[in-house]
Design an enzyme around this catalytic site. Structure first.
Site, PDB file in Angstrom:
ATOM      1  N   HIS A 184      -0.552  -0.154   6.201  1.00 12.94           N
ATOM      2  CA  HIS A 184      -1.423  -0.271   5.030  1.00 12.94           C
ATOM      3  C   HIS A 184      -1.540  -1.749   4.653  1.00 12.94           C
ATOM      4  O   HIS A 184      -0.591  -2.503   4.817  1.00 12.94           O
ATOM      5  CB  HIS A 184      -0.782   0.533   3.872  1.00 12.94           C
ATOM      6  CG  HIS A 184      -1.532   0.448   2.579  1.00 12.94           C
ATOM      7  ND1 HIS A 184      -2.874   0.699   2.485  1.00 12.94           N
ATOM      8  CD2 HIS A 184      -1.121   0.146   1.312  1.00 12.94           C
ATOM      9  CE1 HIS A 184      -3.251   0.560   1.226  1.00 12.94           C
ATOM     10  NE2 HIS A 184      -2.204   0.210   0.497  1.00 12.94           N
ATOM     11  N   CYS A 186      -8.464  -0.003   3.958  1.00 10.50           N
ATOM     12  CA  CYS A 186      -7.688  -0.981   3.181  1.00 10.50           C
ATOM     13  C   CYS A 186      -7.731  -2.357   3.845  1.00 10.50           C
ATOM     14  O   CYS A 186      -7.589  -3.365   3.167  1.00 10.50           O
ATOM     15  CB  CYS A 186      -6.258  -0.507   2.994  1.00 10.50           C
ATOM     16  SG  CYS A 186      -5.408  -0.223   4.543  1.00 10.50           S
TER      17      CYS A 186
END
Length: 950
Positions: A769, A371
């Site tokens: 994330h 990510c």
């Protein structure tokens, strides 16, 4: 009567319509006689026999007229009447027109109309016969027998089929496992041929319904074959006013839904101009209305398949005076028409179509904790001018990283997939020290990527210039050659010699250090692609007040920032990218420090901050605990006293001295990348901690730039002391000036608009994330932005942004103007969002903090050919190279086949499967190895703890 019907009369054959005339006249005469009943029975049998013999249109029409006048002659009983209807359908399929003159064609059409009218009356009287008749009709048109081509006259039956049956019929047809693909293709092609039947009604409705039905069950192979086979025929029907409405409806649907490749549209492109001219010559109101519809359709297609200027130029010329639909309308039309947007007729729990999201943007599949890459790539892709430059590069035959980025950008722009897997690019761009499948720092990745692209372009340019110089060398001397080589290899800083990365993201920072003893000044200029902003105590934000000596002493036993910038390799001024002091960190983490006294007295809270300096600004800062990006930028540029352990070695004094260090931006980049230094290393606990403070993000940011005056003199390249090759003569002259003689120019405020925000969710750089918010910002910025910056211009002596600057008002107005301007990119998911969501993210999710910001300089075209952008770069992006377009077309076709395969597999399982196997509806499950749930800032309410588990 039987003799007449079977043998004829004299020279009249039994297939002459005159015989039926005679019988009809006779029936009228004996209607009141009981013996007529016998005749009726006889005629019921004979009518069926006659129809089975496939009579020609005149005879069949005459028979139907007789049966219409005397319904008692129609075959009776379910079996016989059903056989009669089916045979009559077969007879129509054998009809052929005898002549080609208008009178003959009119007669033929009226005969066919008589026959179909009789069928309608039978269907009305006996509804049971309708479905078997339609099955017979489908059997006729789906037959693969090449020797027999069913007549277009069958189109006359379509108008008599009740429209309310359309859904049931299409669903049973498309989901029937006994209907083979070849039969369906054949039937659909023939139905499209029916568009040329002059009096046909509802044919286009049925054709479009069948096309949609096939898309819903993902039989894309049929759709592709039929569209490519028939698109030109449908287009040619537009020449005939009688059948034009139906043809245009089908053409629009076929073209707009065929979104994986320009092939279908390009088949009709050569014929468009002549048709447009013909419509214009007509001058009829109906022609003008059709021309407007056609123009809108063509604009949609040219927008979707930009990049063929040689094909579209004549069309644009022909339709230049017609109204052009807005970009929003075009996007809406395209998104509603795609095959993948047709609602499925299978149970919804089984078939969720995974076409592009309603945003029209493509996600990136997480390849296992990637990510950090995905969020950066989407931010770069949404940097419109950078994307257009990358896509317009001619990199054929080159296997560079830029070529791979171009490939990735092209797929993000044109694929039909919901999300694309960037495997090749990931392998090529991953820094060698990044462990695969583990979380990394996205700003470190971004810096590495830009650095690689920059170095690669410089190397390629150097190689090509050496090659060209070698090819030029024929009879020049060796000495001249080497001189030429060294000249071309020197990093020449003329604008055309700058790399794409330098043009887009490159700025220049000047560091001045003035010795407080002898007042001599040393200057150094360095390039940057991003600025790393350290967190600061609110009290140090006074522009007038230099960071005091106590601060710099605190900096000595500082918590050193661990991600140093690649763009400052020189060890002399590490502080430009290591701006973290312990005073800051104490505020961030313990929340207690008093900057008015020595750092040891840590007994007051933030809200009681005492600031010694008088002035309104310091008052307003007391009790303010939300920093803004402008505050961090001011802190970065504020003067700093170097003293204590941090003293500066002055060459003139030949000793360590107290000094004042200032930094100025002397050349601003097109895209300003700001990294908020949230991760700091704690030497006591040996961990990298994250500063979770909320930072407000201004939509419009003003960057103070001290642009250098024009060069005073050109200095020959004989200097060697601390002089970069890129220094202009004036900079060299300045280096030799004493610091008292320096006149400080007033910085110019350059307006920037926020383009993208990469957010980190989590408590450390090794976990968590990343996702990003972004919007399209071109050179001139979104509408209305230019005016808003005028409101927020504050003189540099004041705070760059006042506490309540008018700009915040402008921001709110701006955001209400374009509600769907912002996108949230969260790996494979892309959704619409708003600027409010971007601003409130940290207050809603405390661990989700803005980390990397992209700002776009306003009102600059940055060297792109704007005439091209207005003309033939129809959706703003440049044309793609042919090999890229082919690769995308091939992949789109493959994607449709994959969808079709999975749909068929699901259809086979549908009978046995229950609907309870996906309990949470159809939100995409996270991709394997994802860094957390799919909904970053959107949709709040779930526990943030879940995201931090790896």
């Amino acid at each position: 009567v039987l003799g007449l019907l079977q043998r004829g009369y004299g020279e009249l054959s039994n297939r002459d319509p005159a015989i039926l005339d005679y019988i009809q006249a006779g029936l009228r005469l004996i209607m009141s006689c009981p013996s007529v009943l016998e005749l009726f029975e006889l005629l019921q049998v004979e009518a069926l026999r006659l129809v089975c013999e496939r009579p020609a249109p005149p005879l069949c029409a005459r028979l139907c007229q007789l049966l219409g006048d005397f319904p008692q002659c129609l075959p009776r009983g379910r079996k016989l009447s059903l056989a009669f209807c089916q045979q009559l359908v077969r007879s129509i399929a054998h009809f052929q027109s005898q002549g080609t003159r208008e009178a003959e064609l009119r007669l033929y059409v009226s005969q066919v109309t008589q026959v179909s009218a009789l069928l309608r009356s039978v269907w009305k009287a006996e509804p049971d016969t309708l479905l078997p008749s339609l099955q017979e009709l489908f059997a006729v048109i789906s037959a693969a027998d090449t020797s027999f081509e069913p007549s277009v006259a069958l189109a006359s039956l379509v108008q008599h089929i009740p429209l309310q049956m359309i859904t049931v019929l299409i669903r049973s047809l498309t989901t029937d496992p006994n209907v083979k693909d070849t039969s369906m293709t054949q039937a659909l092609c023939r139905m499209i041929d029916w568009l040329s039947w002059p009096l046909a009604q509802h044919v286009e409705t049925w054709v479009i319904a069948l096309l949609k039905g096939l898309a819903a069950v993902q039989k894309f192979t049929i759709l592709i074959d039929v569209t490519l086979l028939k698109i030109e025929l449908v287009f040619n029907r537009l020449w005939f006013p009688l059948v034009r409405p139906g043809a245009l409806a089908v053409l629009s649907h076929m073209l707009l839904s065929f979104q994986h490749s320009p092939e279908a549209f390009h088949l009709i492109v050569p014929h468009v101009v002549s048709l447009v001219h013909s419509f214009k010559r007509d001058g009829l109101p109906s022609s003008t209305a059709f021309l407007m519809q056609l123009t809108e359709l063509i604009h949609c297609m040219m927008y979707h398949y930009s990049g063929f200027p040689e094909l579209y130029e004549p069309i644009l010329e022909a339709i230049k005076d017609m109204p052009k639909p807005t970009e929003e309308k075009i996007k809406l039309i395209l998104s509603q028409s795609a095959w993948t947007s047709q609602s499925s007729s299978l149970p919804s729990c089984l078939s969720r179509l995974s076409g592009k999201s309603e945003t029209g943007k493509t996600g990136l599949i997480n390849l296992g904790n990637t990510c950090y890459m995905n969020s950066v790539i989407q931010a770069l892709f949404m940097a419109t001018d950078f994307r257009r430059h990358v896509l317009s590069l001619n990199l054929n035959g080159c296997n560079s990283l830029m070529r791979k980025l171009q490939h990735l950008f092209a797929f993000l722009a044109h694929t039909q997939r919901e999300a694309y897997a960037p495997r090749i690019f990931f392998e090529a761009s991953r820094p060698p020290w990044f462990t695969p499948r583990s979380q990394q720092d996205c700003s470190e990745y971004l810096r590495f990527l830009l650095d690689r692209l920059h170095e690669e372009e410089r190397t390629l340019k150097a190689l090509s210039s050496v090659k060209s110089s070698e090819s030029v060398m024929t009879d020049k001397s060796q000495a001249q050659e080497t001189a030429h080589k060294t000249f071309t290899e020197a990093p020449c800083m003329e604008s055309e010699e700058r790399t794409l990365i330098e043009k887009m993201f490159g700025g220049k920072l000047k560091t001045n250090i003035c010795c407080l003893n002898c007042k001599s000044m040393s200057q150094k200029e360095e390039a940057f692609t991003d600025l790393s902003l350290a967190f600061c105590p609110p009290s140090s934000l006074e522009n007038a007040d230099p960071k005091c000596i106590e601060h710099s002493e605190v900096k000595d036993d500082c918590m050193v920032q661990s991600n140093t910038s690649a763009s400052s390799p020189d060890a002399e001024t590490p502080l430009s990218h290591l701006e973290v002091n312990r005073g800051c960190d104490t505020i961030m983490n313990e929340g207690t420090i008093d900057f008015s006294s020595e750092p040891s007295s840590e007994n007051t809270t933030i809200s009681e901050l005492k600031v010694e300096n008088n002035g309104d600004m310091s008052q307003s800062l007391v009790g303010k605990n939300t920093l803004s990006v402008t505050d961090l930028l001011n802190y970065f540029l504020a003067p700093e006293i170097l003293s204590g352990d941090n003293k500066y070695y002055c060459e003139k004094c030949a000793s360590l001295q107290n000094a004042e260090k200032t930094m100025q931006i002397v050349e601003e980049p097109e895209y300003l990348i700001l990294t908020l230094l949230r991760f700091s290393y704690d030497p006591k606990c040996h961990v990298r901690r994250k500063i979770l403070d909320n930072v407000s993000l201004p939509l419009v940011l003003e960057l103070p730039v001290n642009r250098a005056a024009p060069p005073l003199a050109v200095v020959s390249g004989g200097w060697s002391v601390g002089v970069g090759v890129s220094d202009t003569g004036e900079n060299l002259a300045k280096k030799l000036k004493p610091c008292g003689a320096e006149e400080v120019p007033c910085p110019q405020l350059v307006p920037y608009v926020l383009s993208s925000v990469v957010v980190h969710s989590g408590v450390s750089s090794e976990s968590g994330h990343y996702y990003s918010y972004a919007r399209n910002v071109t050179g001139s910025g979104p509408a209305g932005l230019c005016q808003s910056t005028a409101l927020s211009l504050v003189s540099p002596q004041d705070k760059l942004f006042a506490e309540e600057s008018p700009c915040t008002v402008a921001e709110n107005e701006l955001d209400t103007e374009m509600p769907r301007e912002w996108f949230l990119f969260n790996d494979s998911r892309v959704t619409f969002t708003s600027f409010q969501s971007v601003q409130k993210i940290t207050s809603r999710f405390p661990k989700d903090t803005a980390y990397v910001l992209f700002y776009k300089k306003q009102n600059s075209t940055c060297g792109l050919n704007t005439s091209a952008a207005n003309g033939l770069w129809v959706n703003g992006d440049p044309p793609l190279q042919k090999d890229l377009m082919d690769a995308i077309t091939k992949d789109n076709k493959l994607y449709l086949q994959e969808q079709e395969l999975s749909a068929r597999t699901q259809a086979l399982q549908a009978a046995s499967a229950s609907c309870s196997f996906r309990p949470h509806g159809f939100d995409d499950n996270d991709p394997p190895g994802s860094c957390g749930p799919a909904g970053g800032g959107g949709g709040g309410g779930f526990s943030t703890v879940g995201r931090l588990v790896f």
